[in-house]
Design a protein around this motif. Structure first.
Motif, PDB file in Angstrom:
ATOM      1  N   ARG A   1       0.846  -1.191   0.000  1.00 43.10           N
ATOM      2  CA  ARG A   1       0.000   0.000   0.000  1.00 43.10           C
ATOM      3  C   ARG A   1       0.880   1.240   0.000  1.00 43.10           C
ATOM      4  O   ARG A   1       1.801   1.357   0.812  1.00 43.10           O
ATOM      5  CB  ARG A   1      -0.894  -0.013   1.239  1.00 43.10           C
ATOM      6  N   ARG A   2       0.577   2.131  -0.897  1.00 39.59           N
ATOM      7  CA  ARG A   2       1.336   3.371  -1.009  1.00 39.59           C
ATOM      8  C   ARG A   2       0.949   4.311   0.136  1.00 39.59           C
ATOM      9  O   ARG A   2      -0.182   4.294   0.611  1.00 39.59           O
ATOM     10  CB  ARG A   2       1.068   4.060  -2.351  1.00 39.59           C
ATOM     11  N   PRO A   3       1.918   5.138   0.544  1.00 42.54           N
ATOM     12  CA  PRO A   3       1.563   6.128   1.582  1.00 42.54           C
ATOM     13  C   PRO A   3       0.512   7.093   1.080  1.00 42.54           C
ATOM     14  O   PRO A   3       0.454   7.421  -0.101  1.00 42.54           O
ATOM     15  CB  PRO A   3       2.899   6.816   1.871  1.00 42.54           C
ATOM     16  N   ALA A   4      -0.321   7.512   2.005  1.00 43.57           N
ATOM     17  CA  ALA A   4      -1.411   8.434   1.651  1.00 43.57           C
ATOM     18  C   ALA A   4      -0.853   9.744   1.134  1.00 43.57           C
ATOM     19  O   ALA A   4       0.079  10.302   1.708  1.00 43.57           O
ATOM     20  CB  ALA A   4      -2.314   8.672   2.859  1.00 43.57           C
ATOM     21  N   GLY A   5      -1.407  10.219   0.099  1.00 43.40           N
ATOM     22  CA  GLY A   5      -0.985  11.476  -0.487  1.00 43.40           C
ATOM     23  C   GLY A   5      -2.165  12.378  -0.722  1.00 43.40           C
ATOM     24  O   GLY A   5      -3.262  12.145  -0.188  1.00 43.40           O
ATOM     25  N   PRO A   6      -1.968  13.404  -1.500  1.00 50.34           N
ATOM     26  CA  PRO A   6      -3.104  14.303  -1.795  1.00 50.34           C
ATOM     27  C   PRO A   6      -4.196  13.577  -2.558  1.00 50.34           C
ATOM     28  O   PRO A   6      -3.938  12.660  -3.337  1.00 50.34           O
ATOM     29  CB  PRO A   6      -2.459  15.400  -2.649  1.00 50.34           C
ATOM     30  N   ALA A   7      -5.419  13.947  -2.347  1.00 50.76           N
ATOM     31  CA  ALA A   7      -6.580  13.287  -2.982  1.00 50.76           C
ATOM     32  C   ALA A   7      -6.554  13.491  -4.494  1.00 50.76           C
ATOM     33  O   ALA A   7      -6.339  14.590  -4.978  1.00 50.76           O
ATOM     34  CB  ALA A   7      -7.879  13.825  -2.400  1.00 50.76           C
ATOM     35  N   GLN A   8      -6.737  12.383  -5.187  1.00 53.62           N
ATOM     36  CA  GLN A   8      -6.756  12.418  -6.641  1.00 53.62           C
ATOM     37  C   GLN A   8      -8.205  12.353  -7.123  1.00 53.62           C
ATOM     38  O   GLN A   8      -9.053  11.737  -6.489  1.00 53.62           O
ATOM     39  CB  GLN A   8      -5.975  11.221  -7.206  1.00 53.62           C
ATOM     40  N   PRO A   9      -8.485  12.967  -8.262  1.00 54.65           N
ATOM     41  CA  PRO A   9      -9.865  12.880  -8.783  1.00 54.65           C
ATOM     42  C   PRO A   9     -10.210  11.447  -9.149  1.00 54.65           C
ATOM     43  O   PRO A   9      -9.362  10.680  -9.598  1.00 54.65           O
ATOM     44  CB  PRO A   9      -9.828  13.774 -10.027  1.00 54.65           C
ATOM     45  N   GLU A  10     -11.458  11.105  -8.906  1.00 53.65           N
ATOM     46  CA  GLU A  10     -11.901   9.734  -9.165  1.00 53.65           C
ATOM     47  C   GLU A  10     -11.893   9.470 -10.666  1.00 53.65           C
ATOM     48  O   GLU A  10     -12.446  10.239 -11.453  1.00 53.65           O
ATOM     49  CB  GLU A  10     -13.315   9.532  -8.625  1.00 53.65           C
ATOM     50  N   PRO A  11     -11.233   8.406 -11.080  1.00 53.79           N
ATOM     51  CA  PRO A  11     -11.133   8.169 -12.530  1.00 53.79           C
ATOM     52  C   PRO A  11     -12.474   7.785 -13.124  1.00 53.79           C
ATOM     53  O   PRO A  11     -13.379   7.350 -12.443  1.00 53.79           O
ATOM     54  CB  PRO A  11     -10.125   7.020 -12.631  1.00 53.79           C
ATOM     55  N   GLU A  12     -12.529   7.964 -14.443  1.00 51.69           N
ATOM     56  CA  GLU A  12     -13.732   7.556 -15.184  1.00 51.69           C
ATOM     57  C   GLU A  12     -13.837   6.034 -15.172  1.00 51.69           C
ATOM     58  O   GLU A  12     -12.844   5.336 -14.973  1.00 51.69           O
ATOM     59  CB  GLU A  12     -13.653   8.053 -16.630  1.00 51.69           C
ATOM     60  N   PRO A  13     -15.033   5.521 -15.384  1.00 48.04           N
ATOM     61  CA  PRO A  13     -15.197   4.061 -15.360  1.00 48.04           C
ATOM     62  C   PRO A  13     -14.270   3.348 -16.321  1.00 48.04           C
ATOM     63  O   PRO A  13     -13.705   2.329 -16.003  1.00 48.04           O
ATOM     64  CB  PRO A  13     -16.672   3.869 -15.739  1.00 48.04           C
ATOM     65  N   GLU A  14     -14.073   3.904 -17.564  1.00 45.72           N
ATOM     66  CA  GLU A  14     -13.205   3.233 -18.511  1.00 45.72           C
ATOM     67  C   GLU A  14     -11.773   3.225 -18.024  1.00 45.72           C
ATOM     68  O   GLU A  14     -11.059   2.250 -18.153  1.00 45.72           O
ATOM     69  CB  GLU A  14     -13.305   3.906 -19.884  1.00 45.72           C
ATOM     70  N   GLU A  15     -11.304   4.378 -17.399  1.00 42.67           N
ATOM     71  CA  GLU A  15      -9.947   4.412 -16.892  1.00 42.67           C
ATOM     72  C   GLU A  15      -9.790   3.513 -15.683  1.00 42.67           C
ATOM     73  O   GLU A  15      -8.774   2.854 -15.494  1.00 42.67           O
ATOM     74  CB  GLU A  15      -9.578   5.849 -16.546  1.00 42.67           C
ATOM     75  N   GLN A  16     -10.823   3.480 -14.867  1.00 42.48           N
ATOM     76  CA  GLN A  16     -10.749   2.655 -13.669  1.00 42.48           C
ATOM     77  C   GLN A  16     -10.664   1.182 -14.018  1.00 42.48           C
ATOM     78  O   GLN A  16      -9.920   0.419 -13.403  1.00 42.48           O
ATOM     79  CB  GLN A  16     -11.976   2.928 -12.801  1.00 42.48           C
ATOM     80  N   LEU A  17     -11.433   0.795 -15.074  1.00 43.32           N
ATOM     81  CA  LEU A  17     -11.423  -0.609 -15.486  1.00 43.32           C
ATOM     82  C   LEU A  17     -10.389  -0.886 -16.573  1.00 43.32           C
ATOM     83  O   LEU A  17     -10.249  -2.007 -17.018  1.00 43.32           O
ATOM     84  CB  LEU A  17     -12.813  -1.014 -15.998  1.00 43.32           C
ATOM     85  N   ASP A  18      -9.718   0.179 -17.027  1.00 48.36           N
ATOM     86  CA  ASP A  18      -8.700   0.048 -18.071  1.00 48.36           C
ATOM     87  C   ASP A  18      -9.278  -0.619 -19.326  1.00 48.36           C
ATOM     88  O   ASP A  18      -8.721  -1.573 -19.875  1.00 48.36           O
ATOM     89  CB  ASP A  18      -7.509  -0.756 -17.547  1.00 48.36           C
ATOM     90  N   LEU A  19     -10.506  -0.090 -19.788  1.00 45.74           N
ATOM     91  CA  LEU A  19     -11.175  -0.640 -20.969  1.00 45.74           C
ATOM     92  C   LEU A  19     -10.854   0.210 -22.187  1.00 45.74           C
ATOM     93  O   LEU A  19     -10.743   1.431 -22.098  1.00 45.74           O
ATOM     94  CB  LEU A  19     -12.697  -0.682 -20.758  1.00 45.74           C
ATOM     95  N   SER A  20     -10.762  -0.429 -23.344  1.00 46.36           N
ATOM     96  CA  SER A  20     -10.526   0.294 -24.594  1.00 46.36           C
ATOM     97  C   SER A  20     -11.863   0.712 -25.200  1.00 46.36           C
ATOM     98  O   SER A  20     -12.907   0.160 -24.868  1.00 46.36           O
ATOM     99  CB  SER A  20      -9.773  -0.603 -25.577  1.00 46.36           C
ATOM    100  N   ALA A  21     -11.819   1.715 -26.124  1.00 45.23           N
ATOM    101  CA  ALA A  21     -13.037   2.169 -26.808  1.00 45.23           C
ATOM    102  C   ALA A  21     -13.543   1.082 -27.749  1.00 45.23           C
ATOM    103  O   ALA A  21     -12.800   0.174 -28.150  1.00 45.23           O
ATOM    104  CB  ALA A  21     -12.743   3.441 -27.587  1.00 45.23           C
ATOM    105  N   ASP A  22     -14.834   1.186 -28.120  1.00 43.26           N
ATOM    106  CA  ASP A  22     -15.436   0.199 -29.015  1.00 43.26           C
ATOM    107  C   ASP A  22     -14.753   0.303 -30.381  1.00 43.26           C
ATOM    108  O   ASP A  22     -14.757   1.373 -31.004  1.00 43.26           O
ATOM    109  CB  ASP A  22     -16.930   0.467 -29.140  1.00 43.26           C
TER     110      ASP A  22
END
Length: 507
Positions: free
Chosen positions: A28-49
């Motif tokens: 687990r990485r040390p806590a840092g500044p809050a990052q914006p919540e990624p988009e569903p595609e970025e979070q799931l690492d999905l490619s475009a259709d």
């Protein structure tokens, strides 16, 4: 098992030879500044259709398609199989992929663009030249009018005029078939064979027409005029088929100038004859020069080819029928009076000249309208969304072209009647008969251009036969023309409307 497992030797003892060791968890990485919540595609690492990229690449094809099957046909021709559609795009087959592309891309039905090359686009200047070539020979009758001023009469006509009419009828039929056969050779890129066909056929046609005039008989001057006209028509056929309209226009220049002088002042008969001979020699000489150039410059193909002569029969019959209908329109009243009374009438009172000149002058416009109709029909094929819409548009184009042609024929006939010395004015029934004749001939030419040669030949031949039979039995010629040409016009219109309204006729 969905995760990677690693088999390693046991490090703890000999009893246990192998054990499963999982990959270590990420620290687990040390806590840092809050990052914006990624988009569903970025979070799931999905490619475009991948369908989006394909739709963008095939946008023009998909936008112009009127059915998903068009897109499916293109995809299959591009080598896309059902397995590739499933592997690359996640669709079960190419048809499903085509349907989604059809729904994804917005429809676009473009009109004819400037880049679109219409194969029936007519060159205006060439149509003008061909129109002059068709019109100017009529001036030759003004130069040779003195050759028919004879007292000997047949069927109410000077015998020389009757011989000239027979020669014209034979030449029309023969040269119509000869031109069609030569164009068939040219369509197969056999210019040498076409030149040989013209070199043999043109003199033969002139000989047959001259012999027919000689059999009918008449004054010597009129027979020579008929022979010269037959030679000219053969030479004109050669130059027109080989695309040398300008040479023919050059040959007609002396006769055109001479006819203008005759209209302005009195010219001696000898001068008139010399002017006609100069035009004839020029036409025959230029035609012979062009034939020699084609025969010597071309090479005979190594592969022999034969064209069946029977395919020229409907065009021969069509030429004879057109000539007969035209001659009946010009000579019908005079022949009717001669059959009824058996008396000779003054040749100057016949409307032969105006009728033939009007129809001859209109041939240039008729040819231009044929090209114009086909060009506008192709444009309508590109802009129509349904077959019914295309049928309505082509029907409107057909009526418009026919109206322009008939209006021009009426104007030319009226002008020729005024200019022709002693010709009677046309009444409403006579004008109606002339318009029905012109409309029938133009519709027949249009259907001939689409390959319906037998239908048009039989219809026109039946009308000509019925009118000829009725004329020789004493029936009124105007009634005959209104009936015969009217029936022919109705039949040809009934054929042209549905047939030319099909999209397959214009592809």
């Amino acid at each position: 098992m969905s995760g990677p497992l690693r088999l390693v030797p046991d490090e703890g003892g000999s009893e246990r030879t192998m054990q499963l060791r999982t990959l270590p968890l990420k620290r687990r990485r040390p806590a840092g500044p809050a990052q914006p919540e990624p988009e569903p595609e970025e979070q799931l690492d999905l490619s475009a259709d991948p369908l989006d990229e394909l739709a963008e690449r095939l946008h023009d094809i998909c936008a112009d398609a009127v059915h998903p099957y068009e897109i499916a046909a293109f995809l299959e021709s591009d080598g896309l199989s059902d397995e590739q559609a499933a592997l690359l795009y996640g669709r079960p087959d190419s048809f499903t992929l085509a349907e989604e592309l059809f729904e994804k891309v917005e429809r676009r039905y473009p009109g004819p663009s400037s880049e679109f090359a219409n194969p029936w686009r007519a060159d205006p200047w060439r149509c003008v030249v061909r129109g002059l070539v068709f019109a100017l020979p009529g001036l030759g009758y003004l130069l040779g009018a003195n050759l028919f001023a004879a007292t000997r009469m047949r069927f109410g006509l000077p015998s020389g005029m009757l011989a000239l009419s027979v020669a014209t009828l034979v030449s029309w039929g023969f040269n119509q078939a000869l031109a069609h056969r030569s164009y068939r050779w040219l369509g197969r890129l056999r210019r040498w064979e076409a030149a040989i066909c013209l070199a043999v056929g043109a003199p033969l046609g002139a000989l047959v027409a001259s012999a027919a005039a000689y059999v009918v008989g008449g004054p010597l001057g009129a027979l020579w005029f008929a022979a010269g006209q037959s030679l000219y028509l053969g030479a004109a056929t050669v130059l027109l088929v080989l695309g040398r309209e300008k040479f023919l226009l050059l040959a007609l220049a002396p006769a055109s100038v001479g006819a203008g002088v005759v209209l302005a002042t009195d010219v001696p008969p000898v001068v008139r004859t010399v002017v006609l001979l100069v035009s004839l020699v020029l036409a025959v000489g230029l035609a012979a020069r062009e034939l020699l150039f084609c025969i010597r410059g071309g090479e005979k193909e190594s592969v022999a080819m034969r064209l069946p002569i029977r395919q020229e029969i409907p065009h021969l019959l069509f030429g004879l029928a057109c000539g007969a209908l035209t001659l009946i329109a010009g000579l019908g009243e005079t022949i009717h009076q001669a059959v009824q009374t058996g008396a000779a009438h003054d040749a100057k009172a016949t409307p032969t000249g105006p009728a033939m000149i009007a129809l001859t002058l209109s041939l240039g416009l008729a040819e231009w309208l044929l090209f114009r109709y086909r060009a506008m029909a192709v444009a309508a094929l590109r802009t129509s969304h349904t077959s019914g819409q295309f049928t309505r548009r082509t029907g409107g184009i057909l009526l418009g072209c026919l109206f322009i042609y008939l209006t021009t024929v009426a104007a030319l006939d009226a002008a020729a009647t005024v200019l022709w010395p002693g010709a009677p004015a046309l009444g409403v029934p006579q004008l109606g008969a002339m318009l029905l004749l012109g409309g029938s001939l133009w519709l027949a030419l249009l259907l001939n251009a689409f390959g319906f040669s037998w239908s048009t030949a039989l219809i026109c031949l039946a009308a000509a036969g019925a009118e000829s039979t009725g004329l020789l039995t004493g029936v009124d010629p105007i009634v005959l023309q209104l009936t015969g040409c009217g029936a022919a016009a109705l039949l040809l219109t009934a054929i042209a409307g549905p047939v030319l309204g099909r999209t397959t006729q214009h592809r």
